[in-house]
Design a protein around this motif. Sequence first.
Motif, PDB file in Angstrom:
ATOM      1  N   ASP A  68      21.640  -9.836   5.269  1.00 10.60           N
ATOM      2  CA  ASP A  68      21.308  -8.416   5.490  1.00 10.60           C
ATOM      3  C   ASP A  68      19.799  -8.215   5.516  1.00 10.60           C
ATOM      4  N   SER A 107      27.789  -2.682  15.723  1.00 12.74           N
ATOM      5  CA  SER A 107      28.014  -1.262  15.442  1.00 12.74           C
ATOM      6  C   SER A 107      26.691  -0.605  15.081  1.00 12.74           C
ATOM      7  N   GLY A 108      26.734   0.758  15.073  1.00 13.31           N
ATOM      8  CA  GLY A 108      25.541   1.530  14.710  1.00 13.31           C
ATOM      9  C   GLY A 108      24.550   1.685  15.842  1.00 13.31           C
ATOM     10  N   LEU A 133      22.351   2.603   9.691  1.00 17.37           N
ATOM     11  CA  LEU A 133      23.033   1.334   9.400  1.00 17.37           C
ATOM     12  C   LEU A 133      23.536   0.725  10.697  1.00 17.37           C
ATOM     13  N   LEU A 134      23.151  -0.532  10.949  1.00 18.94           N
ATOM     14  CA  LEU A 134      23.586  -1.255  12.140  1.00 18.94           C
ATOM     15  C   LEU A 134      24.162  -2.612  11.691  1.00 18.94           C
ATOM     16  N   THR A 135      25.134  -3.092  12.417  1.00 19.78           N
ATOM     17  CA  THR A 135      25.715  -4.421  12.152  1.00 19.78           C
ATOM     18  C   THR A 135      25.470  -5.313  13.359  1.00 19.78           C
ATOM     19  N   TYR A 136      24.927  -6.500  13.095  1.00 18.46           N
ATOM     20  CA  TYR A 136      24.688  -7.439  14.196  1.00 18.46           C
ATOM     21  C   TYR A 136      25.439  -8.741  13.916  1.00 18.46           C
ATOM     22  N   GLN A 137      25.610  -9.528  14.971  1.00 18.80           N
ATOM     23  CA  GLN A 137      26.325 -10.807  14.866  1.00 18.80           C
ATOM     24  C   GLN A 137      25.489 -11.904  15.514  1.00 18.80           C
ATOM     25  N   THR A 149      28.050 -12.193  10.540  1.00 27.86           N
ATOM     26  CA  THR A 149      27.496 -10.835  10.737  1.00 27.86           C
ATOM     27  C   THR A 149      26.680 -10.429   9.524  1.00 27.86           C
ATOM     28  N   ALA A 150      25.796  -9.469   9.743  1.00 29.15           N
ATOM     29  CA  ALA A 150      24.975  -8.922   8.657  1.00 29.15           C
ATOM     30  C   ALA A 150      24.649  -7.463   8.975  1.00 29.15           C
ATOM     31  N   THR A 151      24.193  -6.736   7.980  1.00 26.01           N
ATOM     32  CA  THR A 151      23.865  -5.301   8.120  1.00 26.01           C
ATOM     33  C   THR A 151      22.357  -5.104   8.133  1.00 26.01           C
ATOM     34  N   THR A 153      19.659  -2.156   7.548  1.00 28.21           N
ATOM     35  CA  THR A 153      19.444  -0.816   6.995  1.00 28.21           C
ATOM     36  C   THR A 153      18.015  -0.390   7.308  1.00 28.21           C
TER      37      THR A 153
END
Length: 512
Positions: A68, A107-108, A133-137, A149-151, A153
Amino acid sequence: MASQVNTTFVSSSNPGITLSGTDVIIAVGTPAGSYTLVYQICEILNPTNCDTATVTVTVNSAAIVANDDAYSINDCSSLGSVGNVLTNDLLNGSQITSAMINISLVSGQNENIQLDTLGNITISSGITAGTYLLTYQICEKLNPENCDTATITITIKDSTKPIIATLPVPSIVSCSAPLNFAQAVATDTCSSVTLTFIDVTVQGSCIGSYTVTRTWTAIDLTGNTATASQIISVQDNTGPTTTTTFESNINVTCDAIPVKPELVFVDNCSTVSPAVFKETITTSSQTSYTITREWSVSDSCGNISKFIQTVNVSIASSELPIASSACSGDSSTINIFNLLPQGTPTNGSWIDVDNTGALQGNILSPFGLSLGNKVFEYRINNETCPRSLVLTININDDCIVLGCGDIKVHNAFSPNGDGINEVFVIDNIDDVTCYPENTVEIYNRWGVLVFETKNYNNQTNNFEGISRGRTTVNQSSGLPTGTYFYILNYSTIDGNGKVEIKKLDGYLYLSK
């Protein structure tokens, strides 16, 4: 024993996996999975003595870790790149580079936040304060199914106040003018702005003078505020006015001086004090003088207005003719002062110009006076306006009741167009008071009715020698010269008020 045989590579289900001597060689980048390798061994002393075998090789994925990330921006106007998410991500315990993996946003998504293929996070203009907040892979390029994946912020702070555009400088307006406050305009680098205002009024020294301060407050979505004010001072510098229309300059004779007009005063902003009035006479001479009327009026702010009427008066001995009438048969008296114009001074004196002897003071006794005009003069001896009023009274006999005139028939007429004796005349038949109704019949010598009418008169309903017969003579034809016979029936009132019917008949002669 390996020294007694030769080992030979036969085949492999993955080209990256081969056999070198007795060692299995796995090429770098070989995807994880289970692979089959076939090899042959032959006796060195007897090379034709051979056999084959299969080796199963299992290649495991490398350990991939996406950690993250957190970023904090103190000013939303600080735009551009804020960091790289790959700096703390690992592959097989080593830092990942963009060449090793494929990166995507799960997402995000936000139009103002971009994540590129190198792992860089970039903020563009238009983003508002807040936490995102966004999630990437990330996935290993050699082994696309090896992912993590990680978040992300991102905290964006707004510490900047809105900006209110410059407002007009303090101004002074008349109390009758509208208060035109400017509409404030506010901007903010991070969010929308709400604008409100409050007016504060401070009363001046009088009702028409005061100051209004309008203070605008701009608030952005984070609660940062900014204020700005505009001041307008209202002053009453205008004196009262009058709503009454009056002539400012008048030329009159001394017997027709108008009364002082009653002016009504108003003020545009303040209260009006009672007016102070004064009247003076100036520029006097034997033939004229001037009356000056002045009203001075002030409002509660001390503004003073003056209104002036100038009356130019000419002095000339004048005689005003007045006409009236009275009846010599009237025994009642007349106060002839009442025949003079209203407002005539009462200190004048009467002169019986024709020496009728019928005037005592103001009282006239018309009974028995001879018919005709009688002149009486009323003299007003005023040093500022000497004048006379000449009263002419026509003495008549209208009140004397006369008797009824006799009915008299003129038995000859000549309707020949010369304007003389054109119609058949009956004296006094027009007096409907004495003779309310009548009928006239005219016959020729053969007894034929040639004219008849009801309510005969000598002007509009008369016999002009034209037939109005009902039998053999054509109506509207001119009658010939000759002798005719008339019958007149008429009503009258006797001494007791009763109606009597009377009759006259005889011959009349028509000539042309």
